[in-house]
Design an enzyme around this catalytic site. Structure first.
Site, PDB file in Angstrom:
ATOM      1  N   ASP A 344      -5.722   0.437  -6.158  1.00 50.63           N
ATOM      2  CA  ASP A 344      -4.957  -0.146  -5.069  1.00 50.63           C
ATOM      3  C   ASP A 344      -3.785   0.769  -4.715  1.00 50.63           C
ATOM      4  OD1 ASP A 344      -4.121  -2.484  -3.385  1.00 50.63           O
ATOM      5  OD2 ASP A 344      -2.429  -2.515  -4.773  1.00 50.63           O
ATOM      6  N   GLU A 381      -7.863   3.636  -2.690  1.00 51.82           N
ATOM      7  CA  GLU A 381      -7.381   3.129  -1.410  1.00 51.82           C
ATOM      8  C   GLU A 381      -6.328   4.147  -0.969  1.00 51.82           C
ATOM      9  OE1 GLU A 381      -5.754  -1.037   0.470  1.00 51.82           O
ATOM     10  OE2 GLU A 381      -4.804  -0.329  -1.376  1.00 51.82           O
TER      11      GLU A 381
END
Length: 699
Positions: A344, A381
């Protein structure tokens, strides 16, 4: 009494001599080990760790056994504007805890500061309600360590949530719904395998602490991006069956997935913690050594850098913080059987305060040289909200990256042709051939592009063709949260509709988007529930909705002709076609220039107009239809000598395509009316492609 023990390994480690405790807190003056009863409610002993070696406080409890519940009190100065937030009145969770006792309830008793005066240390003791660790026995190793086990060109990802996937699944026993054991149920894995999924990408499963604001509204951080225990599986996804623990149930799930020949990837949050900003709770790292673990603002060290949008950022440029992350990753790979990780807000992990994002940052270098982690599947990401935070295509070779430009291009191409934000043929062509403009450098493969149309963050596929606006009032932020520009198309009605024309158009567009995704070069990622037509009723930021908004609604297995069953079957056919056609999953870059195509049976790609002529520079900026010819796409390792033709028509009218020379036959059509009739019929010199659809043929 505690004996000296050793500074390694970090955490609470059972040994033949007892339990060794080790905690990194180089700026602390002293550390107390606090021992509790089995419920974690009553503090029974408080023992000073007797030694500090290179900033690691440690001690050995000779009488200690697995099952012991513990926490730490860390002593040191209270000077927020210098970065120090020590408060021995607050019991702290060991960041290495393998199992966590208790739940953060959002009360102000967890604050290290006085709420009315943040510069003052709060003297109230919170031990009775604080999060604590439970010492676990040394686990038996899983049947195999985690590692990437699917050939890159064969991989099909599916992003899913453990609870949402199974909470309403009719074949999963009620006691197992919403759990790791429920996800391992044969009916759940059967469905995913029928779809053609090879790799399960789970949303966060590390222990989380929900934000105070959400708890006051009766909500929770359902997505799980508020990690506080990086070694502990989230207990809310544990069935609680006797003889199991969250960790053993997770490992059994991993083994069940591996037994199917599938991969397991987990979404991990090492960019920030659940302690939020300077007004947030003191749960663990903030009280252990705030200035070590977090990026603090140079102009005011009482405040945190906020490149994540969540209030704080972990500082992986510090070796001990990097060690925490690397130890956690190895734990999940070696002990829990995880095959890969989706990181993330990954640029945060490779930032420092001076240079910003650095592709040679310590974290990325450590991963590359690690003999275990370098063999796992690594997915970034590639953006954060800090300065220069958008880094698509800039991660090292070996990494995959979520490609949001693929998402936006496909939405703009199929859903926005009558809008100013439409995508043209040139952008479409770049994205369906793995976004070479971003990824064709430094030896990176086309599979580095993780192609997706929908993900957890945003509209589901059903909502993408059902809503023009977000409908997020249930999140309690007055509909301000979530992205405001979704490149969606409600097909003439906002939300649910019983108009047959609206429903037919929605079905057609969903099929076109799914077909494009599964037939594009790169690594496709499905969002679980899209194949079922799952709707979140227009909520494009359902992070706090642990209810039927996010829980998948499964089709009645006795109704195979339902819309959900039909769409699921279509996805399965697309996956089968992708497996059959090496051109559609090539791990080599196609030549950029049409002149690279020749007639000597070498692999090649050609871009054609509907009239069969090669695309010219001017054609890329006009029109909504083209054909992609993959000629003799087999390699020395693949004997397939078929030519493949993908005919694309995003316009409002049917288009007739002149076919290249050869004996062509249809394979699949995304238009329902054509697919049901004669998609597999032999073709002549021309083939018609209905509006807003694509068609695939082969020789």
């Amino acid at each position: 009494m505690l004996s000296t023990g050793t500074p390694y390994p970090l955490g609470a480690t059972p040994t033949q001599q007892g339990i060794n405790f080790a905690l990194t807190a180089p700026s602390a003056d002293a550390v107390d080990l606090c021992i509790f009863d089995s419920t974690g409610n009553n503090e029974q002993q408080r023992l000073r760790l007797p030694a500090c070696t290179d900033g690691v406080w440690h001690g050995l409890l000779p009488s200690g056994l697995p099952g012991l519940v513990y926490g730490y009190r860390v002593h040191g100065p209270w000077a927020p504007h210098e970065g120090s937030r020590f408060n021995s009145a607050k019991l702290l969770l060991d960041p290495y805890a393998r199992e966590i006792v208790g739940t953060y309830d959002g009360s102000d008793l967890f604050l290290g500061h006085v709420q009315a005066n943040p510069a003052e240390r709060d003297p109230r003791d919170n031990a009775a309600v604080a999060l604590k660790g439970r010492v676990t026995a040394v686990a038996n190793a899983p049947t195999s360590h985690g590692q990437a086990r699917i050939p890159a060109g064969d991989r099909v990802l599916c992003e899913l949530h453990v609870k949402s996937q199974t909470q309403r699944h009719p074949a999963v026993p009620a006691a197992l719904q919403g759990t790791y054991a429920g996800l391992a149920h044969p009916a759940v894995l059967d469905h995913l395998q029928r779809l053609g999924v090879t790799t399960l990408s789970l949303m966060p499963v590390q222990h989380r602490a929900d934000e105070q604001r959400l708890q006051r509204m009766g909500l929770s951080n359902h997505w799980g991006y508020t990690t506080i225990g990086w070694f502990a599986p989230e207990a809310r996804y544990w069935s609680g069956r006797p003889g199991t623990t969250p960790a053993t149930e997770f490992r059994a799930m991993a083994d069940a997935i591996h037994a199917r020949g599938m991969e397991l990837v987990i979404d991990v949050v090492y960019n920030h913690s659940a302690e939020t900003d300077e007004f947030g709770p003191t749960l663990s790292l903030r009280g252990i050594d705030n200035a070590l673990y977090y990026h603090l603002r140079p102009d005011d060290r009482a405040r945190y850098e906020n490149w994540t949008g969540t209030g704080n950022c972990l500082n992986l440029s510090e070796p001990r913080v990097l060690q925490l992350v690397m130890d956690s990753l190895r734990f999940w790979a070696c002990e829990m059987g995880v095959d890969g990780f989706r990181f993330d807000l990954a640029p945060v992990l490779a930032r420092d305060a001076q240079r910003g994002f650095d592709p040679r940052a310590p974290f990325l270098a450590a991963i590359a040289q690690d003999p275990v982690l370098s063999r796992t599947l690594l997915i970034a990401e590639p953006w954060d909200i800090g300065p220069g935070g958008y880094r698509l295509g800039e991660f090292p070779p070996g990494w995959l990256e979520w490609n949001d430009r693929y998402r936006d291009t496909q939405r703009g191409f199929w859903l926005r042709q009558d809008h100013d934000d439409k995508a043209g043929l040139g952008d479409f062509a770049d994205r369906v051939t793995a976004s070479s403009s971003q990824f064709a450098h430094h030896g990176r493969a086309p599979t580095a592009s993780v192609n997706f149309v929908t993900a957890h963050d945003g509209f589901t596929l059903r909502d993408l063709v059902s809503y023009n606006e977000r409908h997020n009032l249930a999140n309690g932020e007055d509909n301000r949260d979530g992205h405001g520009h979704n490149l969606s198309n409600n097909c003439g009605a906002e939300g649910p509709s019983d108009d047959p024309a609206v429903l037919a158009l929605r079905n057609r567009l969903q099929r076109a988007l799914l077909a494009t995704l599964m037939l594009s070069q790169g690594t496709p990622m499905l969002l679980a529930g899209d194949e079922l037509g799952h709707s979140q009723r227009g909520n494009n930021n359902a992070y706090c909705q642990d209810n039927e908004t996010t829980w998948l609604s499964w089709a009645d297995p006795a109704a195979p002709d339902s819309d959900a069953a039909t769409l699921s079957a279509f996805v399965a056919r697309l996956a089968a076609l992708r497996r059959e056609a090496p051109a559609l999953r090539s791990t080599r870059w196609w030549p950029a220039e049409p002149s690279a195509f020749s007639d000597d049976a070498q692999p090649g790609i050609r871009w054609l107009r509907p009239d069969g002529a090669p695309m010219t520079p001017g054609d890329w900026h006009t029109g909504t239809a083209l054909a992609i010819l993959f000629s003799h796409a087999g390699t020395t390792k693949n004997t397939d000598e078929s030519d493949w033709l993908v005919m694309v028509n995003a316009g409002p009218e049917a288009v007739s395509f002149r076919l290249p020379a050869g004996a062509w036959r249809g394979c699949l059509a995304s238009a329902p009316e054509l697919d049901a009739r004669d998609a597999a019929a032999p073709l002549g010199d021309t083939a018609e492609v209905p509006f807003s659809s694509l068609r695939i043929a082969r020789t």
